[in-house]
Scaffold this motif. Structure first.
Motif, PDB file in Angstrom:
ATOM      1  N   ASP A 248      -7.702 -13.721  -2.833  1.00 31.32           N
ATOM      2  CA  ASP A 248      -6.513 -12.770  -3.187  1.00 31.32           C
ATOM      3  C   ASP A 248      -6.646 -12.162  -1.466  1.00 31.32           C
ATOM      4  OD1 ASP A 248      -4.752 -10.803  -3.153  1.00 31.32           O
ATOM      5  OD2 ASP A 248      -5.381  -9.834  -5.139  1.00 31.32           O
ATOM      6  N   TYR A 332       2.260 -12.149 -10.483  1.00 31.82           N
ATOM      7  CA  TYR A 332       1.891 -10.943  -9.725  1.00 31.82           C
ATOM      8  C   TYR A 332       1.469 -11.215  -8.398  1.00 31.82           C
ATOM      9  CZ  TYR A 332      -0.858  -6.987  -8.556  1.00 31.82           C
ATOM     10  OH  TYR A 332      -1.521  -5.558  -8.027  1.00 31.82           O
ATOM     11  N   TYR A 333       0.699 -12.468  -8.120  1.00 28.73           N
ATOM     12  CA  TYR A 333       0.281 -12.835  -6.541  1.00 28.73           C
ATOM     13  C   TYR A 333       1.274 -13.374  -5.668  1.00 28.73           C
ATOM     14  CZ  TYR A 333      -3.954 -11.373  -9.370  1.00 28.73           C
ATOM     15  OH  TYR A 333      -4.745 -10.861  -9.844  1.00 28.73           O
ATOM     16  N   TRP A 335       5.025 -14.659  -3.705  1.00 25.57           N
ATOM     17  CA  TRP A 335       6.111 -13.975  -2.781  1.00 25.57           C
ATOM     18  C   TRP A 335       7.281 -14.918  -2.589  1.00 25.57           C
ATOM     19  CZ3 TRP A 335       5.562  -8.876  -1.834  1.00 25.57           C
ATOM     20  CH2 TRP A 335       4.136  -8.359  -1.917  1.00 25.57           C
ATOM     21  N   ARG A 404       3.109  -4.798  -3.873  1.00 20.62           N
ATOM     22  CA  ARG A 404       2.515  -5.366  -4.922  1.00 20.62           C
ATOM     23  C   ARG A 404       2.105  -4.220  -5.909  1.00 20.62           C
ATOM     24  NH1 ARG A 404      -2.241  -9.801  -4.572  1.00 20.62           N
ATOM     25  NH2 ARG A 404      -3.710  -7.910  -4.963  1.00 20.62           N
ATOM     26  N   ASP A 405       1.477  -3.125  -5.208  1.00 19.01           N
ATOM     27  CA  ASP A 405       1.220  -1.926  -6.223  1.00 19.01           C
ATOM     28  C   ASP A 405       2.094  -1.515  -7.364  1.00 19.01           C
ATOM     29  OD1 ASP A 405      -1.492  -2.236  -5.365  1.00 19.01           O
ATOM     30  OD2 ASP A 405      -1.219  -0.663  -3.648  1.00 19.01           O
ATOM     31  N   ARG A 407       4.353  -3.573  -8.676  1.00 16.41           N
ATOM     32  CA  ARG A 407       4.378  -4.460  -9.790  1.00 16.41           C
ATOM     33  C   ARG A 407       3.623  -4.122 -10.896  1.00 16.41           C
ATOM     34  NH1 ARG A 407       3.895 -10.016  -6.076  1.00 16.41           N
ATOM     35  NH2 ARG A 407       5.662  -9.729  -4.890  1.00 16.41           N
ATOM     36  N   SER A 409       0.488  -4.968 -12.781  1.00 15.06           N
ATOM     37  CA  SER A 409      -0.651  -5.826 -12.731  1.00 15.06           C
ATOM     38  C   SER A 409      -1.060  -6.301 -14.006  1.00 15.06           C
ATOM     39  CB  SER A 409      -1.625  -5.131 -12.113  1.00 15.06           C
ATOM     40  OG  SER A 409      -2.036  -3.764 -12.983  1.00 15.06           O
TER      41      SER A 409
END
Length: 694
Positions: A248, A332-333, A335, A404-405, A407, A409
């Motif tokens: 990640d 989640y990861y 883009w 991302r934070d 989103r 999780s």
């Protein structure tokens, strides 16, 4: 049996994955004797679903297959369905995965097992859609076929059960105890591992590709003495993994494995045990190579665990799910180009477009971040100053992390498993020693204290702790990793409580798991419906329970000199040797144990008062890497009664005579003269008996 009995059986588990079954239209049972009794009394086959909360296809199957009305009706009417969490019960999973490999040639999760009321396998597979799809048979068809076979072809089923049972039993059977052990086979295994090395991408074998943590360890340990070529294989593998999508790039930590050979596209679950054993690899390889890229990735693992998996009171949570929504695997990861363009300035986007390999994802596919180019290469490609490129990269990463934070999780399984948390405690101590981050030692000690105070009861160690509730007796891997972590805690403190606890754990391993013919069983739960006893030695690719037990008891013997522990190690190594020779590299961790049993890794004994000189000697001994090194601090008379090793008793007497902290380096039944200076200790520990190991 009433619905209350079914729910009571189901809720004996602390697993969120199992407890979710309360909301399923399928009338799931947990793994308990009453479920088997019901199957026997009603003469119904079992459907055993083995999965985990982090498993993408488990969620897909729960949300589609097990909600299909026809599937639900068939299961509820004609089967006894049982849910099992493979993290909570690796012993159950291990036996059925063996059956899957024998019958179909592949295993994995979800593991869908059809069995007799006694748990004997009729048929097994992994993911089944509701109807035939993706080249897979539909669950409706499979259920009807199994039911027909169970009702009308019992003779064929009986023959299959006999064949599978015999094959599994034989796969764990030792042919004979070997007294004449050959240390050269360790190097033969190293050669076999190297033969599978992927020179282009790093790692071993082809897709799908798992991080082979025991391969990394074995090659590093032998390469330390035999040459840089083998060390470079480990270094290059760890670097390429750290640049891949399996790592990640924003949050740190590793996903479980890559579906391709280039580490680009992972399955997105993150498991504590994988990250613990990888952190050990990165810490030790950094200690050997001093490659800062390895240190950076190791720090990324630590940051991820601290931010996501650390329990404030000690211990670590088990895993993080692959998905937020099962319809968008790993969403989640990922883009999209549009999202990145709207989030970043044009210059920032241009930098990350090349740096994170966005250019490789076309046709509207969402990108998986990976290190495609170095920042120097990006600067050169864009024709900009390197400092400008670094500044743009940092600002882009900060914006992406913030976005991302926001989103939702993936869910974290907050179960604390004794073995997995102990593995991370060991990894933190290694990182603290070799990367020079002393605070990590405190994290490690707090975890050992948490397990010692909260997860050990009068009847022994428990495996799982969740929401202040303990469940399940500890398995061999729990005891072994906890013993190793406790000895690590003793090495860093000299505190009597850790050595006392270590001896207690060592006695438990011998008393609960010892096999009469040598080696150790994985569980001591004798009343299980499935009674096959196995001594697991194959890596998965995590360290095998028997290898951990051998190394843990070996270290306990080297600290205390208590003969019982040394005897059990010798019996186990000899009994498992023929089995390990059949497995070869698949039992790499056994060959590490064999190597250390025959080659006697260095031991550093430090005797004295806990004054400044003693602490400097201790810190020096802990900070220097040698494979299998063990540090034994003896402070005053705190643990003298627990140590019966005659050579260490002599060292204690010499300290009493001289009244100054003294260190000794021992290997191959020889010890140095007393050392009182840390620079001398550093030099001697690096070189003492080194030629004997190559």
């Amino acid at each position: 049996m009433s619905i209350d009995e079914r729910i009571q059986c189901l809720t004996q588990s602390q697993s969120p994955y199992v407890l979710e079954a309360l909301n399923s239209p399928v009338k799931w049972w947990g793994w308990c004797s009453r479920a088997f009794e019901k199957a026997i009394s009603e003469d119904k086959p079992l459907l055993i679903d083995i999965g985990a909360g982090w498993c993408h296809w488990c969620h897909v199957m729960d949300e589609t297959t097990y909600k299909d009305p026809e599937v639900v009706q068939l299961i509820n009417n004609y089967f006894i369905p049982i849910k099992v969490d493979r993290d909570e019960r690796p012993d159950i999973d291990r036996r059925y995965q063996e059956a899957a490999l024998l019958i179909t040639g592949q295993g994995g999760w979800p593991l869908t097992v059809f069995a007799t009321p006694k748990g004997e396998v009729i048929y097994v597979g992994t993911y089944f859609p509701p109807r035939d799809d993706m080249g897979l048979p539909g669950m409706v068809r499979v259920l009807r076929a199994v039911l027909d076979a169970y009702r009308n072809r019992r003779d064929q089923i009986s023959e299959l059960i006999k064949e599978v049972g015999n094959a599994i039993a034989n796969s764990y059977a030792s042919t004979t105890i070997v007294e004449d052990l050959d240390v050269s086979v360790v190097d033969d295994v190293v050669v076999n591992v190297v033969d599978t090395y992927d020179h282009e991408h790093g790692g071993f074998g082809t897709a799908p590709k798992f991080p082979q943590v025991t391969y990394h360890a074995l090659l590093l340990y032998r390469g330390f003495y035999t040459g840089n070529a083998v060390i470079n294989i480990v270094r290059e593998t760890l670097i390429k993994m750290g640049r891949g999508g399996i790592y990640d790039q924003l949050g740190g930590g590793f996903h479980r494995y890559s579906v391709d050979s280039g580490w680009l596209i992972p399955h997105f679950e993150k498991l504590l045990i994988d990250n613990a054993e990888l952190l050990m690899n990165y810490s030790e390889t950094y200690a050997v190579t001093m490659d800062n890229e390895l240190r950076d990735v190791g720090m990324g693992i630590i940051n991820y665990v601290n931010n996501t998996l650390a329990n404030p009171n000690g211990g670590y949570y088990a895993s993080q799910d692959a998905d937020v929504d099962f319809r968008d695997e790993g969403g989640y990861y990922k883009w999209s180009v549009d999202e990145l363009r709207s989030l970043l300035s044009n210059d920032e986007f241009n930098v990350i477009y090349w740096y994170f390999g966005i250019f490789r994802f076309r046709d509207g596919k969402k990108a998986i971040l990976h290190r495609a180019l170095s920042i120097d290469e990006v600067a050169n490609k864009l024709g900009i100053n390197i400092d400008t490129a670094k500044s743009l990269l940092n600002s882009a990463i900060n914006k992406m992390i913030d976005a991302r934070d926001r989103r939702k999780s993936p869910r974290v399984d907050t179960t604390i498993y004794a073995g997995w948390s102990s593995a991370m405690a060991i990894a933190y101590a290694m990182a603290g020693d070799y990367m020079g981050i002393e605070d990590l030692i405190n994290h490690s000690l707090r975890t050992v204290d948490f397990i010692m105070n909260n997860m050990y009861r009068s009847d022994g160690l428990r495996r799982a702790y969740r929401c202040n509730v303990l469940s399940l007796p500890g398995l061999l891997e729990d005891y072994s990793y906890t013993l190793l972590a406790t000895l690590m805690a003793y090495s860093h403190t000299g505190n009597r409580k850790y050595l006392e606890f270590a001896i207690k754990l060592g006695n438990d391993i011998v008393n609960k798991f010892r096999a009469a013919d040598g080696g150790f069983y994985d569980t001591d739960m004798p009343d299980e419906p499935m009674t096959l006893k196995v001594k697991p030695i194959a890596d998965t690719p995590n360290w095998s329970p028997n290898s951990l037990a051998l190394i843990a008891l070996m270290n306990l013997y080297r600290v205390t000199g208590i003969d019982k522990f040394g005897k059990e190690v010798g019996n186990g190594v000899k009994a498992l040797y023929p089995l390990a020779m059949r497995y070869g590299p698949a039992a790499a961790s056994y060959f590490i144990a064999l190597d250390w049993y025959l080659r006697d890794p260095p031991k550093v004994v430090i005797v004295g008062d806990a004054d400044d000189n003693f602490m400097r000697l201790l810190k020096t001994a802990l900070s220097i890497f040698r494979p299998g090194k063990l540090v034994v601090p003896i402070i005053n008379d705190y643990v003298n009664d627990l140590i019966v090793d005659s050579s260490m008793r002599a060292m204690i007497n010499e300290y009493r005579r001289r009244k100054v902290a003294l260190a000794y380096v021992c290997a191959y039944s020889a010890c140095t003269t007393p050392i009182s200076n840390e620079e001398t200790l550093r030099s001697v520990l690096t070189s003492f008996m080194r030629d004997k190991y190559s």
